[in-house]
Design an enzyme around this catalytic site. Structure first.
Site, PDB file in Angstrom:
ATOM      1  N   ARG A   1      73.174  54.217   0.644  1.00 25.91           N
ATOM      2  CA  ARG A   1      71.583  53.463   0.781  1.00 25.91           C
ATOM      3  C   ARG A   1      71.114  54.072  -0.076  1.00 25.91           C
ATOM      4  NH1 ARG A   1      72.197  52.957   6.279  1.00 25.91           N
ATOM      5  NH2 ARG A   1      74.596  51.993   5.859  1.00 25.91           N
TER       6      ARG A   1
ATOM      7  N   TYR B 239      53.775  31.058  -2.898  1.00 29.59           N
ATOM      8  CA  TYR B 239      55.500  30.541  -3.769  1.00 29.59           C
ATOM      9  C   TYR B 239      56.032  30.114  -2.388  1.00 29.59           C
ATOM     10  CZ  TYR B 239      60.134  32.561  -5.354  1.00 29.59           C
ATOM     11  OH  TYR B 239      61.703  32.157  -4.827  1.00 29.59           O
TER      12      TYR B 239
ATOM     13  N   ASP C 124      51.173  39.148  -3.507  1.00 30.77           N
ATOM     14  CA  ASP C 124      52.567  39.055  -4.022  1.00 30.77           C
ATOM     15  C   ASP C 124      51.883  39.178  -6.024  1.00 30.77           C
ATOM     16  OD1 ASP C 124      54.560  38.206  -6.064  1.00 30.77           O
ATOM     17  OD2 ASP C 124      54.730  36.255  -4.517  1.00 30.77           O
TER      18      ASP C 124
ATOM     19  N   LYS D  89      61.048  38.774 -12.407  1.00 28.25           N
ATOM     20  CA  LYS D  89      60.237  37.903 -13.604  1.00 28.25           C
ATOM     21  C   LYS D  89      59.738  39.201 -14.591  1.00 28.25           C
ATOM     22  CE  LYS D  89      60.795  34.810 -10.649  1.00 28.25           C
ATOM     23  NZ  LYS D  89      59.694  34.693  -9.357  1.00 28.25           N
TER      24      LYS D  89
HETATM   25  C1  LIG Z   1      60.091  33.965  -8.554  1.00 27.52           C
HETATM   26  C2  LIG Z   1      58.939  35.025  -7.301  1.00 27.52           C
HETATM   27  C3  LIG Z   1      59.283  35.613  -5.989  1.00 27.52           C
HETATM   28  C4  LIG Z   1      60.483  35.622  -5.167  1.00 27.52           C
HETATM   29  O1  LIG Z   1      61.815  36.386  -6.170  1.00 27.52           O
HETATM   30  P1  LIG Z   1      63.205  36.619  -6.185  1.00 27.52           P
HETATM   31  O2  LIG Z   1      63.734  37.913  -7.004  1.00 27.52           O
HETATM   32  O3  LIG Z   1      63.789  35.443  -6.630  1.00 27.52           O
HETATM   33  O4  LIG Z   1      63.815  36.710  -4.780  1.00 27.52           O
HETATM   34  C5  LIG Z   1      58.317  36.292  -5.417  1.00 27.52           C
HETATM   35  N1  LIG Z   1      56.826  35.661  -5.374  1.00 27.52           N
HETATM   36  C6  LIG Z   1      56.598  34.854  -6.591  1.00 27.52           C
HETATM   37  C7  LIG Z   1      55.304  34.195  -7.442  1.00 27.52           C
HETATM   38  C8  LIG Z   1      58.066  34.164  -7.734  1.00 27.52           C
HETATM   39  O5  LIG Z   1      57.043  33.697  -8.719  1.00 27.52           O
END
Ligand SMILES: *Cc1c(COP(=O)(O)O)cnc(C)c1O
Length: 402
Positions: A62, A116, A188, A213
């Protein structure tokens, strides 16, 4: 952990980041260490292993193994002013992990109104149930934002550009105001990555990314990260360990592979996106192009001031059309997939409806015609720009005139 090579340019840092001989041996990339159990020499070593919760030390699966440590270290090296990085099984888990590390019942959280949507759902659901009150702020109104702070405000969640509507906010000012009020600012930063916006250097306390992403970049893994200075990193790590957040070594190896080409992909996707944005801007059937790196767009000045790069994600608004027309256009596209997520090597198109999600900053904003509200978000991949423009052009033809 270290910030080795912080004086080098991004491309150079991306090649060397996280590569330590003790983790990789004679090969270039760290092997995939699949491990739950780590074996100890004897009982004395077991006892020592339990007491010492140091980074980069074996304990139990972990807490990871060299594949995950190499990725976390690489991300730390890429984020100026970071002391450490915690990995999470998704971007959403990274956001919840960051919030969980600083919020307690009775606290107030401020969230940008263009955030988001799952971040909003988390605030309005889970955190509300845990006794945390959320207040939404218009990302472009510093005075209204300042007025929302109260004694119990402990965290601010920023997203810039907002990942649907692309508003760029004055993040250094938002973070500074949070700091004056003793609140932790988290951003973010999935859109820009530290290559385009070194968030901690700009005054944020935590830099969050959905590695799903751009860092993954190949639409085949889910992961998130949060990087921070020493004090908050320790809280993040403790909270992640308590919540049991782990990432698989296979995914960590994929993310590391994606990371090496991050700058190259972002540069190509940015230049293609810009070409397409310029082409869209000239069309009579497009009312607005929401693309911060497009000169003359309303977000360009702040983007130009604060950002060193961009990416292939932007949106546009059809002029006076309905959702059926929008669907005709999107369905006619041949080179764009229809789907969530973004930042992969393949282009995607997504219909979006920001209006019902908002609570503090009305959408459509001032200056929009009432019927200009059909948003299409494009994630530009690595295809040729002229081919993508030709594809969009034929899809506009299929949509037909108003
Ligand atoms: C996709 C996304 C997330 C979340 O990512 P996941 O890996 O899909 O949980 C967070 N913030 C933004 C701006 C995103 O586009």
């Amino acid at each position: 952990m270290s910030n080795n090579g912080a004086d080098k340019k991004a491309g150079t840092r991306l090649v060397g980041a996280g590569r330590k001989p003790e983790w990789t041996g004679a090969v270039v990339n760290p092997p995939v260490w699949r491990a739950s159990t780590h074996l100890y020499e004897n009982c004395a070593a077991l006892k020592e292993g339990t007491q010492d919760n140091a980074d980069g030390r074996f304990f139990y699966g972990r807490r990871g193994a060299p594949t995950q440590w190499a990725l976390a270290d690489a991300l730390t090296e890429l984020e100026p002013c970071a002391f450490g990085t915690v990995l999470y099984p998704s971007g959403v888990a990274a956001i919840s992990g960051a919030l969980m590390s600083v919020l307690s019942p009775g606290n107030t959280l401020l969230v940008t109104d263009n955030a988001y949507e799952p971040s909003r759902l988390m605030a309005n659901g889970l955190f509300k149930r845990l006794g945390v009150e959320t207040r939404y702020f218009d990302p472009l109104d510093l005075n209204a934002y300042r007025a929302l702070f109260c004694e119990n405000t402990k965290a601010v969640l920023i997203e810039s550009p907002g990942s649907l509507t692309m508003e760029v906010c004055d993040t250094p000012a938002l973070a500074a105001i949070a700091r004056e009020h003793g609140a932790v600012s988290m951003i973010d930063n999935t859109w820009a990555t530290p290559l385009g916006f070194p968030a901690l250097q700009h005054g944020c306390d935590m830099a969050i990314m959905a590695l799903t992403k751009h860092v993954g970049g190949h639409s085949d893994l889910m992961m998130g990260s949060v990087s921070a200075g020493e004090r908050l990193y320790k809280r993040l790590r403790q909270t992640a360990q308590t919540l049991g957040h782990v990432v698989s070594p296979d995914d960590a190896a994929l993310a590391l592979r994606g990371l090496r080409t991050l700058e190259l992909r972002l540069q190509k996707q940015t230049s293609t996106a810009l070409k397409i944005a310029e082409w869209l801007q000239k069309r009579g059937d497009v009312a607005h192009v929401l693309c911060p790196m497009l000169p003359g767009s309303s977000d360009y000045d702040l983007w130009e001031r604060d950002f060193a790069g961009a990416c292939g994600l932007f949106s546009f608004v059809l002029k006076g059309r309905d959702a059926d027309a929008r669907a005709r256009l999107i369905d006619a596209l041949e080179l764009f997939g229809i789907g969530y997520s973004w930042g992969g090597f393949e282009s995607l198109a997504l219909p979006a409806n920001p209006a019902p999600i908002r609570s503090a900053a009305k959408w459509p904003p001032e200056g929009y015609e009432a019927n200009d509200k059909q948003v299409i978000r494009l994630s530009i991949g690595l295809e040729d720009a002229d081919d993508l423009i030709a594809d969009l052009s034929q899809a506009f033809d299929v949509m037909g005139p108003a």
